[in-house]
Motif scaffolding. Structure first.
Motif, short mmCIF file in Angstrom:
data_model
loop_
_atom_site.label_atom_id
_atom_site.label_comp_id
_atom_site.label_asym_id
_atom_site.label_seq_id
_atom_site.Cartn_x
_atom_site.Cartn_y
_atom_site.Cartn_z
N ARG A 187 26.07 21.53 3.13
CA ARG A 187 27.49 21.28 3.33
C ARG A 187 27.85 21.63 4.76
NH1 ARG A 187 32.47 23.98 3.19
NH2 ARG A 187 31.43 25.98 2.81
N PRO A 189 31.35 20.36 6.88
CA PRO A 189 32.46 19.42 7.04
C PRO A 189 32.52 18.74 8.40
CG PRO A 189 33.20 21.40 5.91
CD PRO A 189 31.80 21.67 6.39
N ASP A 194 31.55 17.39 3.13
CA ASP A 194 32.59 18.32 2.72
C ASP A 194 32.20 19.16 1.51
OD1 ASP A 194 34.32 17.46 4.74
OD2 ASP A 194 35.04 15.79 3.52
N GLU A 195 31.32 18.63 0.67
CA GLU A 195 30.81 19.33 -0.50
C GLU A 195 29.29 19.44 -0.39
OE1 GLU A 195 32.30 20.75 -3.02
OE2 GLU A 195 34.37 20.00 -2.92
#
Length: 211
Positions: A187, A189, A194-195
């Motif tokens: 992860r 971002p 984002d995940e």
């Protein structure tokens, strides 16, 4: 009750949105003995075929943001561990560090067996903060961290969190392409993840991070 030392591995590099993941420009070769054993009440398990070989230039990091590397362990389904499972330490591969030293967090989470690997579904059970030093490069480093998960209802998730550095350099987790029985996740971002995302879906199927 059972005790465990965990081993897993992660790696990745790709262009996502405007910012791209960057490979380690220096790269360090090396290996480390991890003592992969099962004896007494201590259980050691891994998703990696090779738990000690760290391949140079195999890992990537996002220069624009923090990097979190994950592995998810299905305790009852893959390891026949039902009931309380006590983690005593985690082994994680180190390829190289920012300017020779990097502060990192190792986190343990529990997640319900049927839940997707998303931040909202993770419950923190333990955290450990330490410095990864120049002497730890190209080795598998042991992180003493203790936490418990009920294997009959929850999976165990291990995260190594490497914060972004002010000079634009990054921590690179140790990895190889020798094979794995479960996916490695990342992860960041700043590079569009984002995940926690399977690194193979990010374009790096050979980045099997050692954890």
């Amino acid at each position: 009750m059972k005790k465990t030392t965990l081993i897993s591995s992660l790696i990745f590099a790709s262009v996502i949105n405007a910012q791209s993941f960057a490979p380690n420009p220096a790269g360090l070769e090396g290996s480390a003995e991890t003592g992969y054993v099962l004896r007494g009440g201590v259980t050691t398990f891994t998703q990696n075929t090779d738990t000690s070989t760290i391949v140079s230039l195999n890992s990537v990091a996002c220069p624009a943001d923090d990097d979190s590397y994950y592995r998810r362990f299905d305790l009852d389904g893959d390891h026949s561990i039902a009931g309380q499972f006590d983690v005593s330490s985690v082994d994680i591969g180190v390829e190289s560090t920012a300017d020779g030293s990097q502060t990192v967090d190792v986190n343990l989470y529990e997640i319900a067996n049927a839940d997707a690997l998303e931040l909202a579904n993770l419950t923190l059970v333990a955290t450990f903060t330490t410095d990864v030093l120049a002497g730890d490069q190209a080795t598998v480093k042991n992180f003493p961290i203790m936490g418990s998960v009920d294997g009959s209802t929850h999976d165990l998730v291990v995260e190594l969190f490497a914060p972004d550095t002010t000079n634009g350099t990054s921590f690179f987790i140790g990895s190889n392409a020798a094979g794995q029985s479960g996916p490695a996740f990342l992860r960041s971002p700043g590079c569009g993840a984002d995940e926690p995302t399977d690194v193979a879906d990010l374009g790096f199927p050979d980045m099997h991070q050692i954890m």
